[in-house]
Write an enzyme that holds these catalytic residues in place. Structure first.
Site, PDB file in Angstrom:
ATOM      1  N   ILE A  20      13.407 -33.105  -9.815  1.00 43.78           N
ATOM      2  CA  ILE A  20      12.347 -33.674  -9.224  1.00 43.78           C
ATOM      3  C   ILE A  20      10.996 -33.204  -9.463  1.00 43.78           C
ATOM      4  O   ILE A  20       9.870 -33.879  -8.927  1.00 43.78           O
ATOM      5  CB  ILE A  20      12.495 -33.715  -7.525  1.00 43.78           C
ATOM      6  CG1 ILE A  20      12.449 -32.545  -6.904  1.00 43.78           C
ATOM      7  CG2 ILE A  20      13.721 -34.922  -7.234  1.00 43.78           C
ATOM      8  CD1 ILE A  20      12.753 -32.657  -5.279  1.00 43.78           C
ATOM      9  N   GLY A  21      10.834 -31.924 -10.175  1.00 46.51           N
ATOM     10  CA  GLY A  21       9.404 -31.385 -10.413  1.00 46.51           C
ATOM     11  C   GLY A  21       9.827 -30.326 -11.289  1.00 46.51           C
ATOM     12  O   GLY A  21      10.865 -29.545 -11.374  1.00 46.51           O
ATOM     13  N   GLY A  49       7.378 -26.896 -13.099  1.00 46.89           N
ATOM     14  CA  GLY A  49       6.255 -26.112 -13.209  1.00 46.89           C
ATOM     15  C   GLY A  49       6.057 -25.286 -14.562  1.00 46.89           C
ATOM     16  O   GLY A  49       6.995 -25.183 -15.245  1.00 46.89           O
ATOM     17  N   ARG A  50       5.125 -24.029 -14.414  1.00 49.02           N
ATOM     18  CA  ARG A  50       5.139 -23.318 -15.635  1.00 49.02           C
ATOM     19  C   ARG A  50       6.549 -22.377 -15.735  1.00 49.02           C
ATOM     20  O   ARG A  50       6.946 -22.115 -16.630  1.00 49.02           O
ATOM     21  CB  ARG A  50       4.134 -22.140 -15.270  1.00 49.02           C
ATOM     22  CG  ARG A  50       2.723 -22.765 -16.167  1.00 49.02           C
ATOM     23  CD  ARG A  50       1.663 -21.605 -16.235  1.00 49.02           C
ATOM     24  NE  ARG A  50       1.446 -20.837 -14.859  1.00 49.02           N
ATOM     25  CZ  ARG A  50       1.119 -19.488 -14.673  1.00 49.02           C
ATOM     26  NH1 ARG A  50       0.742 -18.998 -15.877  1.00 49.02           N
ATOM     27  NH2 ARG A  50       0.891 -18.973 -13.526  1.00 49.02           N
ATOM     28  N   PHE A  51       6.858 -21.939 -14.596  1.00 49.11           N
ATOM     29  CA  PHE A  51       7.855 -20.897 -14.702  1.00 49.11           C
ATOM     30  C   PHE A  51       9.464 -21.521 -13.955  1.00 49.11           C
ATOM     31  O   PHE A  51      10.340 -20.707 -13.943  1.00 49.11           O
ATOM     32  CB  PHE A  51       7.603 -19.950 -13.655  1.00 49.11           C
ATOM     33  CG  PHE A  51       6.323 -19.057 -14.194  1.00 49.11           C
ATOM     34  CD1 PHE A  51       6.105 -18.586 -15.619  1.00 49.11           C
ATOM     35  CD2 PHE A  51       5.291 -19.064 -13.060  1.00 49.11           C
ATOM     36  CE1 PHE A  51       5.044 -17.919 -15.767  1.00 49.11           C
ATOM     37  CE2 PHE A  51       4.314 -18.304 -13.638  1.00 49.11           C
ATOM     38  CZ  PHE A  51       3.979 -18.051 -14.938  1.00 49.11           C
ATOM     39  N   VAL A 111      12.291 -27.813  -9.861  1.00 50.65           N
ATOM     40  CA  VAL A 111      12.507 -28.055  -8.442  1.00 50.65           C
ATOM     41  C   VAL A 111      13.535 -29.011  -8.675  1.00 50.65           C
ATOM     42  O   VAL A 111      13.246 -30.223  -9.320  1.00 50.65           O
ATOM     43  CB  VAL A 111      11.319 -28.548  -7.596  1.00 50.65           C
ATOM     44  CG1 VAL A 111      11.755 -29.000  -6.294  1.00 50.65           C
ATOM     45  CG2 VAL A 111      10.196 -27.424  -7.794  1.00 50.65           C
ATOM     46  N   LYS A 151      14.018 -24.667  -5.065  1.00 49.76           N
ATOM     47  CA  LYS A 151      12.830 -24.543  -6.411  1.00 49.76           C
ATOM     48  C   LYS A 151      13.488 -23.019  -7.255  1.00 49.76           C
ATOM     49  O   LYS A 151      13.584 -22.065  -6.574  1.00 49.76           O
ATOM     50  CB  LYS A 151      11.374 -23.798  -5.909  1.00 49.76           C
ATOM     51  CG  LYS A 151      10.593 -23.374  -6.541  1.00 49.76           C
ATOM     52  CD  LYS A 151       9.280 -23.256  -5.666  1.00 49.76           C
ATOM     53  CE  LYS A 151       7.912 -22.949  -6.627  1.00 49.76           C
ATOM     54  NZ  LYS A 151       6.735 -22.535  -5.765  1.00 49.76           N
ATOM     55  N   ASP A 166      -5.029 -21.883  -2.830  1.00 50.30           N
ATOM     56  CA  ASP A 166      -5.005 -22.766  -3.654  1.00 50.30           C
ATOM     57  C   ASP A 166      -4.816 -24.075  -3.166  1.00 50.30           C
ATOM     58  O   ASP A 166      -3.660 -24.771  -3.540  1.00 50.30           O
ATOM     59  CB  ASP A 166      -3.729 -22.458  -4.867  1.00 50.30           C
ATOM     60  CG  ASP A 166      -3.771 -23.312  -6.009  1.00 50.30           C
ATOM     61  OD1 ASP A 166      -5.007 -23.854  -6.323  1.00 50.30           O
ATOM     62  OD2 ASP A 166      -2.974 -23.360  -6.607  1.00 50.30           O
TER      63      ASP A 166
END
Length: 281
Positions: free
Chosen positions: A15-16, A18-20, A23, A38, A134
């Site tokens: 569902i997602g 990122g850089r590393f 998810v 995650k 952030d």
């Protein structure tokens, strides 16, 4: 460790990303309840700062556990190559998507219904000595019931444990980062208040308060901190919320409101139901 994860949770789809890491949607094989997993590939962490963030986020989420407006961590699995965090599933569009998909801007009551729980989450973090660092729409999530959940504490810091409650390090995202962060000076937890103020401005105006044609130009605009309310955009926006924005997007940190003070501001207390400024005195 991966075998234990697979025994206790069934991953059902991405569902997602990122850089590393990635998810995934998952569910408990015991209760059947839905969660998100995650999964971070530690082999992609190139420097000490990245590895430090990886170790810090689960600890901070444990400390912040129990707050209804902060993503909760339920289980943690780690081996030599991966770290897997089982967290709340937030499968409704995040605030970035909600802003992007709107044909118009938010009404003040709509904006307040999102802004108030966001500030409750930020205030809770600050009371426990944690700055998020952030705050941006991408990190403001919503679960299936529409409850707001502040997420992604990879850049967070324990300011209560630092000297005089001050922090250093340039972290954050263009448009939302506070000017004192970009200046390279020490700063305190009020950087989160600035970022939340930018989010509120965008919800009401449809554009950020400080921007440029490149990240460098955006940073220069943030450093100048010249807050304006163009008549064409703000002609129907109340004096109360503009007063709040001035006090959140204030370059002088000593005069900028704290998260607790934001929650006591008349516009927030009224839920965005505006009155005349004369009624506030």
């Amino acid at each position: 460790m991966k075998e234990l994860l697979n025994n206790e949770y069934q991953l059902t789809g991405e569902i997602g990303r990122g850089r590393f890491g990635v998810v995934y949607r998952c569910y408990s094989t015991v209760s059947g309840d839905s969660f998100a997993c995650k999964s971070i590939d530690k082999r992609l962490l190139s420097d000490h700062t990245d590895r430090e963030c990886l170790q810090k986020e689960p600890k901070i989420l444990h400390i912040l556990g129990g707050n209804p407006n902060i993503v909760q961590i339920h289980r943690l699995y780690e081996d030599d190559n991966y770290l897997h965090m089982i967290i709340d599933l937030c499968d409704s569009p995040d605030l970035f998507d909600r802003i992007s998909n709107r044909s118009g801007v938010f009404s003040e009551t709509e904006a307040a219904s999102i802004f108030s729980p966001l500030m409750l989450a930020i205030s809770y973090c600050h009371r426990l000595g944690i700055a998020h660092r952030d705050i941006k729409p991408d990190n403001v999530l919503f679960d299936s019931r529409g409850e707001l959940k502040l997420a992604d504490f990879g850049s967070a810091e324990w300011f209560a444990m630092s000297d005089a409650g001050m922090m250093t390090g340039i972290v954050g995202t263009p448009y939302y980062v506070a000017p004192e962060v970009l200046s390279g000076r020490e700063y305190n937890e009020k950087v989160d208040v600035w970022s939340a103020g930018v989010i509120l401005y965008i919800m009401l105006a449809g554009v950020p308060p400080f921007y440029g044609d490149s990240p460098a130009e955006t940073f220069e605009a943030v450093l100048r901190g010249n807050l304006r309310f163009p008549t064409r955009i703000f002609k129907s926006v109340s004096p109360e919320v503009k007063d709040l924005l001035r006090k959140m997007l204030c370059k002088d940190v000593s005069r900028r409101l704290s998260a607790e003070q934001v929650l006591r501001h008349p516009w927030v207390v009224s839920g965005g139901e505006t009155r005349s400024m004369a009624d506030l005195t």
